[in-house]
Write a protein that holds these residues in place. Structure first.
Motif, PDB file in Angstrom:
ATOM      1  N   CYS A  20       0.554  10.173  -2.248  1.00 60.20           N
ATOM      2  CA  CYS A  20       1.668  10.001  -3.190  1.00 60.20           C
ATOM      3  C   CYS A  20       3.016  10.248  -2.521  1.00 60.20           C
ATOM      4  O   CYS A  20       3.946   9.447  -2.659  1.00 60.20           O
ATOM      5  CB  CYS A  20       1.492  10.935  -4.388  1.00 60.20           C
ATOM      6  SG  CYS A  20       0.097  10.512  -5.447  1.00 60.20           S
ATOM      7  N   VAL A  21       3.139  11.347  -1.796  1.00 55.50           N
ATOM      8  CA  VAL A  21       4.414  11.675  -1.153  1.00 55.50           C
ATOM      9  C   VAL A  21       4.731  10.687  -0.037  1.00 55.50           C
ATOM     10  O   VAL A  21       5.875  10.236   0.104  1.00 55.50           O
ATOM     11  CB  VAL A  21       4.417  13.135  -0.641  1.00 55.50           C
ATOM     12  CG1 VAL A  21       5.658  13.428   0.187  1.00 55.50           C
ATOM     13  CG2 VAL A  21       4.327  14.096  -1.812  1.00 55.50           C
ATOM     14  N   THR A  22       3.723  10.300   0.734  1.00 60.15           N
ATOM     15  CA  THR A  22       3.949   9.319   1.799  1.00 60.15           C
ATOM     16  C   THR A  22       4.348   7.969   1.217  1.00 60.15           C
ATOM     17  O   THR A  22       5.272   7.319   1.711  1.00 60.15           O
ATOM     18  CB  THR A  22       2.686   9.167   2.676  1.00 60.15           C
ATOM     19  OG1 THR A  22       2.333  10.443   3.203  1.00 60.15           O
ATOM     20  CG2 THR A  22       2.919   8.191   3.808  1.00 60.15           C
ATOM     21  N   GLY A  23       3.679   7.555   0.153  1.00 64.88           N
ATOM     22  CA  GLY A  23       4.024   6.299  -0.499  1.00 64.88           C
ATOM     23  C   GLY A  23       5.444   6.321  -1.037  1.00 64.88           C
ATOM     24  O   GLY A  23       6.208   5.367  -0.859  1.00 64.88           O
ATOM     25  N   GLY A  24       5.823   7.408  -1.698  1.00 67.11           N
ATOM     26  CA  GLY A  24       7.177   7.533  -2.224  1.00 67.11           C
ATOM     27  C   GLY A  24       8.224   7.533  -1.121  1.00 67.11           C
ATOM     28  O   GLY A  24       9.266   6.877  -1.235  1.00 67.11           O
ATOM     29  N   THR A  25       7.948   8.252  -0.047  1.00 69.94           N
ATOM     30  CA  THR A  25       8.881   8.313   1.080  1.00 69.94           C
ATOM     31  C   THR A  25       9.055   6.935   1.718  1.00 69.94           C
ATOM     32  O   THR A  25      10.179   6.491   1.974  1.00 69.94           O
ATOM     33  CB  THR A  25       8.400   9.322   2.138  1.00 69.94           C
ATOM     34  OG1 THR A  25       8.238  10.603   1.521  1.00 69.94           O
ATOM     35  CG2 THR A  25       9.379   9.438   3.291  1.00 69.94           C
ATOM     36  N   LEU A  26       7.945   6.262   1.951  1.00 68.12           N
ATOM     37  CA  LEU A  26       8.013   4.927   2.536  1.00 68.12           C
ATOM     38  C   LEU A  26       8.748   3.968   1.595  1.00 68.12           C
ATOM     39  O   LEU A  26       9.544   3.142   2.044  1.00 68.12           O
ATOM     40  CB  LEU A  26       6.615   4.409   2.843  1.00 68.12           C
ATOM     41  CG  LEU A  26       6.530   3.080   3.558  1.00 68.12           C
ATOM     42  CD1 LEU A  26       7.240   3.129   4.901  1.00 68.12           C
ATOM     43  CD2 LEU A  26       5.078   2.673   3.748  1.00 68.12           C
ATOM     44  N   GLY A  27       8.519   4.110   0.302  1.00 70.12           N
ATOM     45  CA  GLY A  27       9.236   3.285  -0.673  1.00 70.12           C
ATOM     46  C   GLY A  27      10.734   3.530  -0.616  1.00 70.12           C
ATOM     47  O   GLY A  27      11.534   2.590  -0.681  1.00 70.12           O
ATOM     48  N   GLY A  28      11.129   4.800  -0.487  1.00 68.90           N
ATOM     49  CA  GLY A  28      12.541   5.119  -0.367  1.00 68.90           C
ATOM     50  C   GLY A  28      13.158   4.513   0.880  1.00 68.90           C
ATOM     51  O   GLY A  28      14.273   3.977   0.850  1.00 68.90           O
ATOM     52  N   ILE A  29      12.422   4.561   1.976  1.00 69.78           N
ATOM     53  CA  ILE A  29      12.912   3.977   3.232  1.00 69.78           C
ATOM     54  C   ILE A  29      13.020   2.460   3.100  1.00 69.78           C
ATOM     55  O   ILE A  29      14.018   1.854   3.487  1.00 69.78           O
ATOM     56  CB  ILE A  29      11.988   4.363   4.406  1.00 69.78           C
ATOM     57  CG1 ILE A  29      12.100   5.866   4.687  1.00 69.78           C
ATOM     58  CG2 ILE A  29      12.303   3.553   5.656  1.00 69.78           C
ATOM     59  CD1 ILE A  29      11.040   6.409   5.625  1.00 69.78           C
ATOM     60  N   LEU A  30      11.997   1.841   2.535  1.00 68.99           N
ATOM     61  CA  LEU A  30      11.982   0.380   2.402  1.00 68.99           C
ATOM     62  C   LEU A  30      12.995  -0.134   1.383  1.00 68.99           C
ATOM     63  O   LEU A  30      13.360  -1.307   1.426  1.00 68.99           O
ATOM     64  CB  LEU A  30      10.581  -0.101   2.014  1.00 68.99           C
ATOM     65  CG  LEU A  30       9.504   0.064   3.072  1.00 68.99           C
ATOM     66  CD1 LEU A  30       8.154  -0.369   2.528  1.00 68.99           C
ATOM     67  CD2 LEU A  30       9.847  -0.710   4.332  1.00 68.99           C
ATOM     68  N   SER A  31      13.454   0.733   0.493  1.00 75.64           N
ATOM     69  CA  SER A  31      14.403   0.289  -0.533  1.00 75.64           C
ATOM     70  C   SER A  31      15.699  -0.240   0.078  1.00 75.64           C
ATOM     71  O   SER A  31      16.366  -1.081  -0.517  1.00 75.64           O
ATOM     72  CB  SER A  31      14.712   1.417  -1.513  1.00 75.64           C
ATOM     73  OG  SER A  31      15.466   2.434  -0.890  1.00 75.64           O
ATOM     74  N   GLY A  32      16.043   0.228   1.258  1.00 74.94           N
ATOM     75  CA  GLY A  32      17.245  -0.250   1.938  1.00 74.94           C
ATOM     76  C   GLY A  32      17.132  -1.711   2.352  1.00 74.94           C
ATOM     77  O   GLY A  32      18.128  -2.406   2.463  1.00 74.94           O
ATOM     78  N   PHE A  33      15.910  -2.186   2.542  1.00 72.76           N
ATOM     79  CA  PHE A  33      15.705  -3.564   2.951  1.00 72.76           C
ATOM     80  C   PHE A  33      15.830  -4.541   1.783  1.00 72.76           C
ATOM     81  O   PHE A  33      15.903  -5.739   1.994  1.00 72.76           O
ATOM     82  CB  PHE A  33      14.330  -3.740   3.615  1.00 72.76           C
ATOM     83  CG  PHE A  33      14.214  -2.975   4.898  1.00 72.76           C
ATOM     84  CD1 PHE A  33      14.952  -3.356   6.014  1.00 72.76           C
ATOM     85  CD2 PHE A  33      13.383  -1.878   5.002  1.00 72.76           C
ATOM     86  CE1 PHE A  33      14.852  -2.656   7.201  1.00 72.76           C
ATOM     87  CE2 PHE A  33      13.272  -1.167   6.179  1.00 72.76           C
ATOM     88  CZ  PHE A  33      14.013  -1.563   7.280  1.00 72.76           C
ATOM     89  N   PHE A  34      15.823  -4.012   0.565  1.00 70.15           N
ATOM     90  CA  PHE A  34      15.895  -4.874  -0.609  1.00 70.15           C
ATOM     91  C   PHE A  34      17.310  -5.009  -1.156  1.00 70.15           C
ATOM     92  O   PHE A  34      17.521  -5.619  -2.196  1.00 70.15           O
ATOM     93  CB  PHE A  34      14.974  -4.338  -1.715  1.00 70.15           C
ATOM     94  CG  PHE A  34      13.524  -4.352  -1.327  1.00 70.15           C
ATOM     95  CD1 PHE A  34      12.853  -5.538  -1.143  1.00 70.15           C
ATOM     96  CD2 PHE A  34      12.849  -3.158  -1.113  1.00 70.15           C
ATOM     97  CE1 PHE A  34      11.534  -5.558  -0.773  1.00 70.15           C
ATOM     98  CE2 PHE A  34      11.513  -3.164  -0.744  1.00 70.15           C
ATOM     99  CZ  PHE A  34      10.853  -4.373  -0.566  1.00 70.15           C
ATOM    100  N   GLU A  35      18.280  -4.430  -0.460  1.00 64.69           N
ATOM    101  CA  GLU A  35      19.685  -4.526  -0.879  1.00 64.69           C
ATOM    102  C   GLU A  35      20.206  -5.915  -0.533  1.00 64.69           C
ATOM    103  O   GLU A  35      19.790  -6.536   0.446  1.00 64.69           O
ATOM    104  CB  GLU A  35      20.532  -3.476  -0.163  1.00 64.69           C
ATOM    105  CG  GLU A  35      20.218  -2.066  -0.588  1.00 64.69           C
ATOM    106  CD  GLU A  35      20.588  -1.763  -2.009  1.00 64.69           C
ATOM    107  OE1 GLU A  35      21.684  -2.169  -2.450  1.00 64.69           O
ATOM    108  OE2 GLU A  35      19.765  -1.130  -2.699  1.00 64.69           O
ATOM    109  N   LYS A  36      21.154  -6.370  -1.306  1.00 62.10           N
ATOM    110  CA  LYS A  36      21.784  -7.663  -1.011  1.00 62.10           C
ATOM    111  C   LYS A  36      22.676  -7.520   0.208  1.00 62.10           C
ATOM    112  O   LYS A  36      23.430  -6.579   0.333  1.00 62.10           O
ATOM    113  CB  LYS A  36      22.610  -8.139  -2.206  1.00 62.10           C
ATOM    114  CG  LYS A  36      21.760  -8.481  -3.393  1.00 62.10           C
ATOM    115  CD  LYS A  36      22.614  -8.965  -4.525  1.00 62.10           C
ATOM    116  CE  LYS A  36      21.745  -9.295  -5.732  1.00 62.10           C
ATOM    117  NZ  LYS A  36      22.540  -9.734  -6.863  1.00 62.10           N
ATOM    118  N   ALA A  37      22.567  -8.459   1.104  1.00 64.85           N
ATOM    119  CA  ALA A  37      23.366  -8.400   2.342  1.00 64.85           C
ATOM    120  C   ALA A  37      24.769  -8.898   2.119  1.00 64.85           C
ATOM    121  O   ALA A  37      25.103  -9.593   1.262  1.00 64.85           O
ATOM    122  CB  ALA A  37      22.690  -9.239   3.414  1.00 64.85           C
TER     123      ALA A  37
END
Length: 132
Positions: free
Chosen positions: A115-132
């Motif tokens: 759970c914690v690893t999934g959440g952490t990875l999700g937080g890191i990956l969230s930066g890739f979903f921002e509009k450029a």
């Protein structure tokens, strides 16, 4: 004084947003568990496959919550994702204990890590979903 109230409302709205993200992750969990139940019925999966699938569902749901939290936070995304993963696990563990399903099983620590690893990875990956 009015500006302070606006800031307080904004802060409360943020807390509600994170709770909403947790709720969405539990909806996703429910949908994935229904899919797993269908697959179990259809293909007669073994207990090892079911256990691994449940852990994968926890990971994916926490990852989803982490992505949403990271997009909302915009800074320290990994930390907000980890927090969402930990909250996801805590609610899951509390519900499990309250229902009598949790009996101090040794699988609780790996589930926490998923759970914690999934959440952490999700937080890191969230930066890739921002509009450029």
């Amino acid at each position: 004084m009015e500006m302070v109230r606006g800031e307080q409302k904004k802060g409360a709205g943020s807390a509600l947003a994170y709770l909403f993200f947790l709720l969405l992750s539990y909806v996703l969990t429910g949908l994935l568990l229904l899919l797993l139940a269908f697959l179990l019925y259809r293909f007669r999966l073994g207990s090892g496959a079911v256990s691994a699938s449940i852990d994968a569902i926890y990971f994916v749901s926490a990852l989803f919550a982490g992505v949403l939290a990271g997009k909302k936070a915009k800074s320290r995304r990994f930390l907000w994702g980890a927090l969402m993963g930990a909250c996801y696990f805590l609610v899951l563990a509390a519900l499990s204990l309250a229902s009598g399903m949790g009996n101090g099983n040794s699988g609780i620590f790996p589930s926490f890590l998923f759970c914690v690893t999934g959440g952490t990875l999700g937080g890191i990956l969230s930066g890739f979903f921002e509009k450029a």
